[in-house]
Design an enzyme around this catalytic site. Structure first.
Site, PDB file in Angstrom:
ATOM      1  N   SER A   1    -119.810   9.181  67.190  1.00 35.90           N
ATOM      2  CA  SER A   1    -118.678   8.706  66.384  1.00 35.90           C
ATOM      3  C   SER A   1    -118.962   8.627  64.890  1.00 35.90           C
ATOM      4  O   SER A   1    -118.200   8.017  64.137  1.00 35.90           O
ATOM      5  CB  SER A   1    -118.130   7.378  66.902  1.00 35.90           C
ATOM      6  OG  SER A   1    -119.165   6.520  67.236  1.00 35.90           O
TER       7      SER A   1
ATOM      8  N   THR B   1    -119.029   3.749  64.547  1.00 35.24           N
ATOM      9  CA  THR B   1    -118.953   3.790  63.077  1.00 35.24           C
ATOM     10  C   THR B   1    -120.057   2.960  62.443  1.00 35.24           C
ATOM     11  O   THR B   1    -120.337   1.854  62.889  1.00 35.24           O
ATOM     12  CB  THR B   1    -117.603   3.181  62.642  1.00 35.24           C
ATOM     13  OG1 THR B   1    -116.579   4.020  63.121  1.00 35.24           O
ATOM     14  CG2 THR B   1    -117.512   3.035  61.134  1.00 35.24           C
TER      15      THR B   1
ATOM     16  N   THR C   1    -117.554   7.574  59.402  1.00 38.23           N
ATOM     17  CA  THR C   1    -117.150   7.712  60.803  1.00 38.23           C
ATOM     18  C   THR C   1    -116.475   9.054  61.078  1.00 38.23           C
ATOM     19  O   THR C   1    -115.949   9.686  60.156  1.00 38.23           O
ATOM     20  CB  THR C   1    -116.143   6.582  61.165  1.00 38.23           C
ATOM     21  OG1 THR C   1    -115.888   6.584  62.561  1.00 38.23           O
ATOM     22  CG2 THR C   1    -114.827   6.742  60.431  1.00 38.23           C
TER      23      THR C   1
ATOM     24  N   ARG D   1    -105.038  11.904  61.734  1.00 34.78           N
ATOM     25  CA  ARG D   1    -105.139  10.451  61.796  1.00 34.78           C
ATOM     26  C   ARG D   1    -106.334   9.970  60.947  1.00 34.78           C
ATOM     27  O   ARG D   1    -107.419  10.534  60.992  1.00 34.78           O
ATOM     28  CB  ARG D   1    -105.318  10.008  63.240  1.00 34.78           C
ATOM     29  CG  ARG D   1    -105.451   8.489  63.436  1.00 34.78           C
ATOM     30  CD  ARG D   1    -106.898   8.055  63.492  1.00 34.78           C
ATOM     31  NE  ARG D   1    -107.037   6.633  63.808  1.00 34.78           N
ATOM     32  CZ  ARG D   1    -108.166   5.950  63.689  1.00 34.78           C
ATOM     33  NH1 ARG D   1    -109.256   6.554  63.258  1.00 34.78           N
ATOM     34  NH2 ARG D   1    -108.227   4.675  63.999  1.00 34.78           N
TER      35      ARG D   1
ATOM     36  N   THR E   1    -115.591  -2.512  61.834  1.00 32.62           N
ATOM     37  CA  THR E   1    -115.709  -1.462  62.844  1.00 32.62           C
ATOM     38  C   THR E   1    -114.712  -1.784  63.950  1.00 32.62           C
ATOM     39  O   THR E   1    -114.312  -2.931  64.114  1.00 32.62           O
ATOM     40  CB  THR E   1    -117.150  -1.389  63.389  1.00 32.62           C
ATOM     41  OG1 THR E   1    -117.218  -0.359  64.378  1.00 32.62           O
ATOM     42  CG2 THR E   1    -117.602  -2.707  64.013  1.00 32.62           C
ATOM     43  N   GLY E   2    -114.306  -0.768  64.673  1.00 32.13           N
ATOM     44  CA  GLY E   2    -113.349  -1.000  65.746  1.00 32.13           C
ATOM     45  C   GLY E   2    -112.059  -0.239  65.511  1.00 32.13           C
ATOM     46  O   GLY E   2    -112.024   0.718  64.729  1.00 32.13           O
TER      47      GLY E   2
HETATM   48  C1  SD4 Z   1    -111.663   4.112  63.032  1.00 31.00           C
HETATM   49  N1  SD4 Z   1    -112.886   2.112  62.584  1.00 31.00           N
HETATM   50  O1  SD4 Z   1    -111.568   5.291  62.679  1.00 31.00           O
HETATM   51  C2  SD4 Z   1    -113.023   3.474  63.003  1.00 31.00           C
HETATM   52  C3  SD4 Z   1    -113.656   3.635  64.346  1.00 31.00           C
HETATM   53  C4  SD4 Z   1    -114.793   2.710  64.570  1.00 31.00           C
HETATM   54  O2  SD4 Z   1    -116.492   1.870  65.688  1.00 31.00           O
HETATM   55  O3  SD4 Z   1    -115.089   1.823  63.837  1.00 31.00           O
HETATM   56  N2  SD4 Z   1    -115.528   2.790  65.588  1.00 31.00           N
HETATM   57  O4  SD4 Z   1    -110.714   3.455  63.424  1.00 31.00           O
END
Ligand code: SD4
Length: 351
Positions: free
Chosen positions: A108, A211, A229, A239, A262-263
């Site tokens: 990722s 990420t 990321t 996106r 993150t997330g």
């Molecule tokens: C996203 N925040 O593109 C990133 C993905 C991520 O841990 O953080 N993954 O939405």
């Protein structure tokens, strides 16, 4: 022994297929990070942090580097090495996450990351210095180090964000190598599997990583941060998540502190997560209190499907206090000083 983490992402886009007939879309996102399997922590006995207590292996020491997830350990080590050899804090946070951008086991971050539903890997990154300078790239293809391209945007253009083909063109004009557009073997295998149903269901397992967001402070208290990321796997083409959005995935202010996220990016953008945390710290909250408040806010603004949303925040203030909190259990981060580097599990709203 290298730490391993299993992350589970499940997103369900009904009535969509790999040919991206993007007419009707309903989304169900599941992004549940699970805790480390067989983690090797630098300091034994440091585990889940109780709420509102600053999670810190070493209090108040400067320089201080914090990074999301267990790939943060080698990234922190690279950042610290940069500082030791005379680099600035912005050099350090760039160098640190470049390590993750090259990590072939990470699905990722970087060009080896999982692709969008067209089978194309697109990258997002941002970098920010405590004086307010910042740069970002989003939806960029074929560039191995989007974080360095974000730094070019910050230092060599009058702009903050350059996206898509414009970012790729900037990379070419700055002499960045343009990589062949080819999925890594792991990403290809996962994508081929996903194409069978072309849905974000069943749950997709992503091993090891996510990420990387890194925030750091040098010995004089100057701060900087970076975030990079490949975003959500099998996302819609085009996106962009929170990571390249200043104030969402990253925010740094030398007068107050720094935060990164993150997330699920959409949930983080909705509350301007990183900016919110820095502003809460400005009003007197500790980094831990600020992260917890941001998680509460995120839950309130994403309440309908919160069971399926994972997000985590990481923060430091100018005194070197640390905070981290996530929606669901499983978020962890790496903390380093010049001599030490270790993993800490974050607390979470849901237990
Ligand atoms: C996203 N925040 O593109 C990133 C993905 C991520 O841990 O953080 N993954 O939405």
């Amino acid at each position: 022994m290298k730490s391993r983490m299993m992350s589970l992402i499940s997103l369900n886009f009904n009535n969509l297929n790999a040919d991206s007939k993007l007419t009707r879309m309903s989304q169900r996102r599941k992004f549940i990070k699970q805790s480390l399997m067989g983690s090797a922590l630098f300091i034994p006995g440091v585990s889940t942090i109780a709420e509102a207590k600053a999670p810190s292996l070493f209090k108040g020491e400067k320089p201080l580097i914090l990074s999301t997830w267990n790939h943060g350990l080698p990234a922190n080590a690279a950042a610290v090495e940069k500082l030791k050899t005379g680099g600035s804090i912005i050099d350090a946070v760039e160098t640190g996450v470049k390590d993750t951008e090259l990590d072939l086991s990470n699905l990722s971050v970087g060009l080896q990351g999982l692709p969008d539903r067209e089978g194309i890997t697109t990258l997002d990154a941002s970098i920010m210095s405590g004086d307010g300078s910042c740069g970002a790239v989003a939806f960029v293809r074929q560039v191995k180090h989007p974080i360095s391209l974000a730094r070019v945007v910050m230092e060599k253009t009058p702009h903050v964000m350059i996206v898509g083909e414009g970012a790729r063109q900037l990379a070419i004009s700055e002499g960045f190598p343009i990589e062949k557009e080819e999925l890594s073997p792991k990403a290809k295998e996962a994508y081929e599997k996903w194409k069978i149903t072309s849905q974000y269901k069943p749950i997709i397992n992503i091993e090891n990583h996510d990420t990387i967001g890194m925030i750091g402070m040098d010995a004089k208290g100057n701060m900087a941060g970076s975030c990079t990321t490949s975003g959500l796997s099998y996302k819609m083409h085009g996106r962009v998540g929170d990571s390249p959005i200043i104030g969402a995935g990253l925010f740094v202010d030398n007068e107050v502190g720094a935060a990164t996220a993150t997330g699920l990016g959409e949930s983080i953008i909705r509350i301007c997560g990183s900016f919110l945390i820095v502003e809460l710290m400005r009003q007197g909250r500790t980094p831990q209190e600020a992260c917890e408040e941001a998680v509460k806010r995120l839950i309130a603004k994403n309440s309908k499907n919160i069971k399926d949303i994972q997000a985590g925040f990481l923060a430091m203030n100018k005194d070197g206090e640390v905070g981290a909190y996530s929606v669901h259990p499983g978020f962890n981060f790496a903390q380093a000083t010049l001599q030490k580097n270790g993993m800490i599990d974050s607390g979470s709203h849901f237990k």
